[in-house]
Design a protein around this motif. Structure first.
Motif, PDB file in Angstrom:
ATOM      1  N   TRP A  47      34.939   9.549  55.041  1.00  0.00           N
ATOM      2  CA  TRP A  47      35.266   8.259  55.653  1.00  0.00           C
ATOM      3  C   TRP A  47      34.016   7.380  55.708  1.00  0.00           C
ATOM      4  O   TRP A  47      34.089   6.170  55.457  1.00  0.00           O
ATOM      5  N   ALA A  48      32.870   7.978  56.039  1.00  0.00           N
ATOM      6  CA  ALA A  48      31.628   7.208  56.121  1.00  0.00           C
ATOM      7  C   ALA A  48      31.277   6.598  54.768  1.00  0.00           C
ATOM      8  O   ALA A  48      30.896   5.421  54.677  1.00  0.00           O
ATOM      9  N   ILE A  49      31.404   7.393  53.705  1.00  0.00           N
ATOM     10  CA  ILE A  49      31.113   6.866  52.366  1.00  0.00           C
ATOM     11  C   ILE A  49      32.143   5.806  51.972  1.00  0.00           C
ATOM     12  O   ILE A  49      31.813   4.826  51.296  1.00  0.00           O
ATOM     13  N   ALA A  50      33.382   5.972  52.432  1.00  0.00           N
ATOM     14  CA  ALA A  50      34.405   4.960  52.143  1.00  0.00           C
ATOM     15  C   ALA A  50      34.036   3.620  52.762  1.00  0.00           C
ATOM     16  O   ALA A  50      34.374   2.562  52.212  1.00  0.00           O
ATOM     17  N   GLY A  75      26.413   4.760  50.637  1.00  0.00           N
ATOM     18  CA  GLY A  75      26.846   5.998  51.274  1.00  0.00           C
ATOM     19  C   GLY A  75      25.943   7.184  50.970  1.00  0.00           C
ATOM     20  O   GLY A  75      25.346   7.777  51.888  1.00  0.00           O
ATOM     21  N   PRO A  76      25.821   7.581  49.692  1.00  0.00           N
ATOM     22  CA  PRO A  76      24.931   8.702  49.365  1.00  0.00           C
ATOM     23  C   PRO A  76      23.476   8.424  49.736  1.00  0.00           C
ATOM     24  O   PRO A  76      22.750   9.346  50.155  1.00  0.00           O
ATOM     25  N   ILE A  77      23.022   7.176  49.595  1.00  0.00           N
ATOM     26  CA  ILE A  77      21.641   6.842  49.969  1.00  0.00           C
ATOM     27  C   ILE A  77      21.429   7.084  51.464  1.00  0.00           C
ATOM     28  O   ILE A  77      20.404   7.635  51.877  1.00  0.00           O
ATOM     29  N   CYS A 133      30.746  17.007  49.588  1.00  0.00           N
ATOM     30  CA  CYS A 133      31.965  16.825  50.387  1.00  0.00           C
ATOM     31  C   CYS A 133      32.299  15.348  50.548  1.00  0.00           C
ATOM     32  O   CYS A 133      33.455  14.934  50.378  1.00  0.00           O
ATOM     33  N   GLY A 134      31.282  14.552  50.893  1.00  0.00           N
ATOM     34  CA  GLY A 134      31.516  13.132  51.123  1.00  0.00           C
ATOM     35  C   GLY A 134      31.964  12.415  49.871  1.00  0.00           C
ATOM     36  O   GLY A 134      32.943  11.653  49.883  1.00  0.00           O
ATOM     37  N   LEU A 151      33.146  13.695  46.882  1.00  0.00           N
ATOM     38  CA  LEU A 151      34.407  14.168  46.306  1.00  0.00           C
ATOM     39  C   LEU A 151      35.594  13.783  47.183  1.00  0.00           C
ATOM     40  O   LEU A 151      36.678  13.468  46.682  1.00  0.00           O
ATOM     41  N   GLY A 152      35.389  13.805  48.501  1.00  0.00           N
ATOM     42  CA  GLY A 152      36.462  13.376  49.397  1.00  0.00           C
ATOM     43  C   GLY A 152      36.800  11.912  49.191  1.00  0.00           C
ATOM     44  O   GLY A 152      37.977  11.529  49.174  1.00  0.00           O
ATOM     45  N   TYR A 153      35.785  11.080  49.025  1.00  0.00           N
ATOM     46  CA  TYR A 153      36.016   9.653  48.779  1.00  0.00           C
ATOM     47  C   TYR A 153      36.665   9.434  47.422  1.00  0.00           C
ATOM     48  O   TYR A 153      37.576   8.599  47.279  1.00  0.00           O
ATOM     49  N   ALA A 154      36.214  10.183  46.417  1.00  0.00           N
ATOM     50  CA  ALA A 154      36.811  10.054  45.081  1.00  0.00           C
ATOM     51  C   ALA A 154      38.292  10.418  45.104  1.00  0.00           C
ATOM     52  O   ALA A 154      39.108   9.808  44.409  1.00  0.00           O
ATOM     53  N   ALA A 155      38.644  11.420  45.930  1.00  0.00           N
ATOM     54  CA  ALA A 155      40.028  11.870  45.981  1.00  0.00           C
ATOM     55  C   ALA A 155      40.920  10.943  46.797  1.00  0.00           C
ATOM     56  O   ALA A 155      42.073  10.695  46.426  1.00  0.00           O
TER      57      ALA A 155
END
Length: 429
Positions: free
Chosen positions: A42-45, A52-54, A276-277, A279-283
């Motif tokens: 959710w945070a990366i979204a 997000g990754p940064i 996790c962050g 791949l979860g956002y990608a999905a």
């Protein structure tokens, strides 16, 4: 006799430590990887593929750096005696009101974490029940489930477990916690990969949720701040760093072993978190829920204060079938049961998963992860005021304070927004 005693006890008279950087690394990974990982997608979204990754990497670097400073402060600078907890380290290195401020921050954080995990457990159990409902009745059925029943179940389990004496000595508990943490995180990873490669193209973007489509401009701003708080919460382990270091044997010096363990633990955690962050956002895309697992529907300090109280001190042995002798403590039953009931009731009153995690991360990150380690390092190394090193260390303190305030503001804004449609004790997943 003296030789036997030296083999059994450490340099401070306590039981001899046998921990190594390997065991410390395991403790760190277990401590860090918890419910915080569930909110990272959710945070990366909210932040997008770039920020997000940064943000995850930046927080990992700050956590690693301040943790190495804290590792240097786990012995009294005068006597050289080990510090057994964070408050002892602050008292030895800074003294004064800092010790009380640290204690307040720690205990508020611990109570908040208890509430946060109660919310997490209820949401996760409700997600399992909804998943079974979807399997049975199809995807078009809402299958909404009230969370309060699951909070009560979790509270009952907590009350039973909280009665175990010498809770801190249960090594098997750490093993179970590690397996469970990696278990649900790995399940989330597997589900994310399956959904991402299964042909369902979730909508994502470099900047995350889209203003005017997914959120308003104000929601975007507050959500980004809250996302930072969620990331800060996910990395928090400074509250137990001193205790972990206290398990290490003195040769090689425990601070060196702890620094090595910190590097390994934070590195492994960061790789896991980014995976996790991302791949979860990608999905799940811009509609990623606060707890990314729900997106796959298939869908004792009182002893010294009252030394003569039989209520507090007496623990008569009781023989229990199959369990052997149990040390019964009326104080433990009353205090721990009351604490669990209080936190469960508060969790039922405040069932805002992301908002609570973000606020907890913001509230604990600055004082416990940044401020105290840096100030203890400055004091211990006698860094001259307004020298270059003093300036940039305090600039980091100020910068992290601003980040924490913004993260707290974003989390509070989300909680206030959720309160507009909230009914007490009626949380639904």
């Amino acid at each position: 006799m003296e030789l036997e005693a030296s083999n059994r006890y450490g340099d401070d008279g306590s039981s001899k430590r046998a921990g190594t950087w390997v065991t410390a690394s395991a403790h760190i990974i277990t401590a860090v990887i918890g419910s915080g990982v569930l909110s990272l997608s959710w945070a990366i979204a909210q932040l997008g593929w770039i920020a997000g990754p940064i943000a995850l990497v930046i927080f990992s670097i700050i956590t690693w750096f301040t943790s190495t400073l804290l590792a240097d402060c786990c012995r009294d600078p005068v006597s050289g005696k080990r510090c057994s907890c964070y408050m002892d380290a602050v008292k030895s290195n800074l003294g004064g009101i800092n010790n009380k401020f640290c204690g307040l921050a720690q205990y508020m954080n611990l109570v908040g974490i208890t509430i946060g995990y109660s919310i997490t457990s209820a949401i996760s159990m409700a997600a399992i029940k909804r998943s079974d409902c979807f399997h049975k009745d199809g995807q078009n059925v809402g299958c909404h489930v009230k969370n309060n029943n699951f909070m009560i179940i979790f509270g009952i389990i907590e009350i039973i477990l909280s009665q175990i004496p010498n809770f801190h000595e249960l090594s098997w508990l750490s093993a179970v916690a590690a397996v469970m943490s990696f278990g649900y995180s790995t399940i989330g990873l597997g589900l994310s990969i399956a959904k991402a490669v299964g042909g369902e193209n979730a909508r994502t973007s470099l900047t995350g949720t889209t203003v005017g489509v997914d959120v308003t401009s104000w929601q975007k701003t507050w959500n980004c701040f809250e996302a930072i708080g969620d990331i800060a919460f996910a990395y928090a382990f400074s509250t137990v760093l001193v205790e972990i270091q206290d398990t290490l044997k003195p040769n090689p010096p425990e601070k060196e072993s702890m620094k090595k363990a910190t590097s390994v633990g934070v590195s492994v955690t960061t790789i896991f978190y980014v995976s996790c962050g991302a791949l979860g956002y990608a999905a799940l895309g811009n509609n990623t829920p606060g707890n990314f697992l729900t997106g796959f529907g298939f869908y004792e300090p009182c002893f010294n204060r009252w030394p003569n109280s039989s209520f507090i001190k007496e623990s008569p042995p009781i023989k229990l079938p199959l369990f052997g002798v149990y040390s019964f403590s009326a104080f433990r039953v009353v205090w721990r049961t009351g604490y669990v009931i209080l936190t469960i009731v508060l969790a039922m009153l405040l069932p805002f998963f992301n908002g609570i995690l973000g606020f907890l991360g913001a509230a604990s990150f600055w004082p416990l992860t940044v401020y105290f380690p840096i100030q203890m390092h400055i004091s211990r190394e006698q860094i001259q005021a307004f020298s270059w090193k003093w300036i940039w260390l305090n600039f980091l303190v100020l910068l992290c304070l601003i980040i924490s305030v913004l993260a707290a503001a974003g989390s509070i804004a989300t909680i206030v927004k959720d309160l507009s449609t909230y009914e007490p004790f009626n949380s639904v997943s």
